[in-house]
Structures are given as C-alpha cells and as structure tokens.
Scaffold this motif. Structure first.
Motif, PDB file in Angstrom:
ATOM      1  N   LEU A  18     101.134 -34.711   7.978  1.00 45.97           N
ATOM      2  CA  LEU A  18     101.403 -35.306   6.672  1.00 45.97           C
ATOM      3  C   LEU A  18     100.754 -34.508   5.547  1.00 45.97           C
ATOM      4  N   HIS A  65     110.197 -41.531  15.364  1.00 42.66           N
ATOM      5  CA  HIS A  65     109.610 -41.697  14.034  1.00 42.66           C
ATOM      6  C   HIS A  65     108.660 -40.561  13.654  1.00 42.66           C
ATOM      7  N   LEU A  75     108.937 -37.687  10.567  1.00 38.02           N
ATOM      8  CA  LEU A  75     107.857 -37.425   9.612  1.00 38.02           C
ATOM      9  C   LEU A  75     107.498 -35.942   9.589  1.00 38.02           C
ATOM     10  N   HIS A  88     110.276 -34.001   7.728  1.00 38.13           N
ATOM     11  CA  HIS A  88     110.201 -34.222   6.283  1.00 38.13           C
ATOM     12  C   HIS A  88     109.042 -33.435   5.670  1.00 38.13           C
TER      13      HIS A  88
END
Length: 339
Positions: A5, A28, A32, A35
């Motif tokens: 992240l 999921h 992430l 992205h």
C-alpha cells in the motif's frame, strides 16, 4: 500488505525485489497490489518471484491485472517460479476435461492484455493452473504475451526440478506445441532479441516436417541471443536423440543469431561434429559465440575441429572453465569478414 500500500507514497522508488516462495495472495489483496503498482509511476524493475496468486475468474481481478499491465511504468518484470491459480465456477473452463485445450479456452475467456512498457519479462518456472489442473507454462504462455509489444528479452524456461521428476509433472513439448510456439513468435515478437528456453523437453513424432515448419518461422525472427541450457529433443518415432538437429535448424535459419548457450546439452561426438559443420557451412552470420559448459570435452573438441576444417572459420576459447567459444568466419585471405 502495508509495504504494498505504501507503493503509492514512494515517488522515487525505481527497483523493488519482493521475491519470496512463501507469499500467497487471494483475490482482494491481489487487486490492492495491482492498484498500488499502477499508481506508482517511477518503478522500473519489479520482482515477485515465487509468489502465489489465487484468483476467482468470475471476480474482476483479471481485469484489474490487465489494467496494471496497460498503464505500468515497469520495464523489467520477474515472475520466475510464481504460481497463478485460477478458480472457475462457470462456463467452458469449469468443465474442462483431460483432453481439452486449456490454453485455447483461456484465450477465449481472457484475451492477451496490452502491455506497451515491459521490455524484459522473466517467466522461468511460472505456472498457471485452472481448478487445480496445470494448464500453462513454458511455451504455452507465449500466446498470452502477444500484447507485450516492446519485449526485447523473454525467459520461458521450464523448472529444472521437473526434468527428473515423474512423467505427470513433465511438460512434453510435441510437434503441435513447438510449431505453434515458433509461429506465434514470428507473428507477434519479431523485435524480440533474447529468448531463454532452458530445460525444454521436446518429443516429436514427425521431426522432419516439424523442423521444416519452424525453419520458415525462424527466418522471420530477429533473435540474436538464445539460451537453451539442458535442452532435450527426442524423435519418438525413431527413438533417437536429435538435439543436434534442432540446434542446426536454429543456426541455419536465425539470421541475426550471435550468441547461443547450450550448457548441459548432451551431445555425442558425432552430433557435435554435425553442429560444427553447420556453423562452418550454413551459419549466415560472421561471428558466433557458443557457451558449451558441461558438455563432454570430446564433443566440444569435435565441434571445434569440424568448424575449423578447411580453414574457413577461426575458433577461440574465451570462457575458460565456462567453455565459451568464439567462432569467426574467415575470408579467403584469412581475415574475418567485415560486418
């Protein structure tokens, strides 16, 4: 995941190596990751070697991955020994039988993504499974890379550990697979400079016809570097080894080839002699380097003797224990040809 992240907050990051044989991501976290990588515009080299991805085909994870490939700034991507497990609950892919072509069904379900940025792609040992059935690896991956329009270097080596494994774990590359591979290579990868096909195990029923077919495709390719360590080629009809025939087809028809790695390929003296004669008489270039590490010394000497016979080529050992040979074609006056 915190590190993943944080990718969007790292404006100076250019190299990222997260290789690990123990990391596994489900739907999921995979989205992430995609992205976050898509938002990072400075990253140039990314290694996710050994990672495992478990994806539900009915989810939008594949679409997110395609979007990442379309917009990424990464130029070098390594997914060596990574695993992509696809779970399919509906449609033809969910009903695949043992004899069904999983690759063809996957192409219909997920067309090749566009990827204009990646130049170096390493997929050695990379595998795709569909509902726990091993579907894609090595040469079978190539049609899915047709959208990688800037590729200069590609590694589709198979996993070395499967060479001595059970027959169920081996990929036997037959006439159809080999012909389709080189046909796809000529059609979509004409600018590719470097290809690695280490530890391929090729088993042909109609070797003469197959060699003629791939020869036509090789003439359309621009490969200058080919690494084929541990290559095994068998004529199943005649029950003979024919690595030398495959190598001679490569040497004769790859117009731009300047570097060939054959480390660990088992060649008899007779087979090596035929390769040497091929370099001498049919190789279209002027200078060729061959890496022959772990090939029997008598076979290497036979290759060199055949290549130098008649005084038309000069062979120089350049690699010491790594057994590198530099072969230069000579003009009648004894000087190397000018490029």
């Amino acid at each position: 995941m915190p590190l993943v992240l944080a990718l969007t907050e790292a404006p100076c990051l250019q190299l990222l190596d997260l290789s690990s044989p123990r990391l596994a991501l489900d739907d999921h976290p995979s989205r992430l990751l995609c992205h976050a990588l898509a938002r990072n515009t400075t990253l140039k080299l990314l290694s996710l070697e050994g990672w495992t991805f478990r994806i539900e085909v009915e989810s939008d994870s594949l679409a997110v991955f395609s979007e990442l490939l379309r917009y990424t700034s990464v130029r070098e991507l390594s997914l060596c020994n990574a695993r992509l497990h696809l779970a399919v609950h509906e449609g033809p892919l969910a009903r695949l039988g043992r004899r069904d072509d999983a690759g063809a069904e996957l192409l219909r379900a997920a067309p090749p993504p566009a990827c204009p940025a990646i130049v170096f792609l390493r997929l050695a040992g990379f595998q795709v499974t569909v509902n726990d059935r091993l579907a894609l690896r090595g040469p079978l991956l190539l049609p899915f890379l047709a959208g990688f329009t800037s590729l200069s270097e590609l590694d589709l080596s198979l996993d070395k550990s499967t060479i001595g494994g059970s027959s169920g774990s081996l990929l036997f590359i037959d006439d159809k697979i080999l012909q389709q591979f080189f046909c796809c290579l000529a059609a979509h990868f004409r600018s590719l400079q470097s290809l690695r096909i280490n530890f391929w195990r090729v088993t042909l029923e109609d070797s003469d016809r197959t060699m003629r077919q791939i020869a036509k495709q090789l003439k359309l390719c621009s490969l200058s570097f080919l690494r084929a360590n541990g290559l095994i080629v068998t004529d199943s009809a005649k029950r003979v080894q024919m690595e030398h025939v495959f190598v001679q087809t490569i040497l004769t028809h790859l117009q731009c080839l300047t570097w060939l790695c054959l480390d660990g390929v088992e060649l008899t003296e007779t087979q090596a002699t035929s390769i040497g004669k091929c370099v001498r008489d049919r190789y279209p270039g002027t200078t060729l380097e061959i890496s022959a590490k772990d090939i029997h010394v008598r076979s290497v000497k036979a290759l060199v003797t055949a290549a130098e016979e008649g005084g038309r080529t000069e062979v120089v050992y350049t690699g010491g224990s790594s057994c590198r040979l530099k072969i230069t074609k000579l003009q009648k006056g004894g000087r190397g040809k000018k490029k």
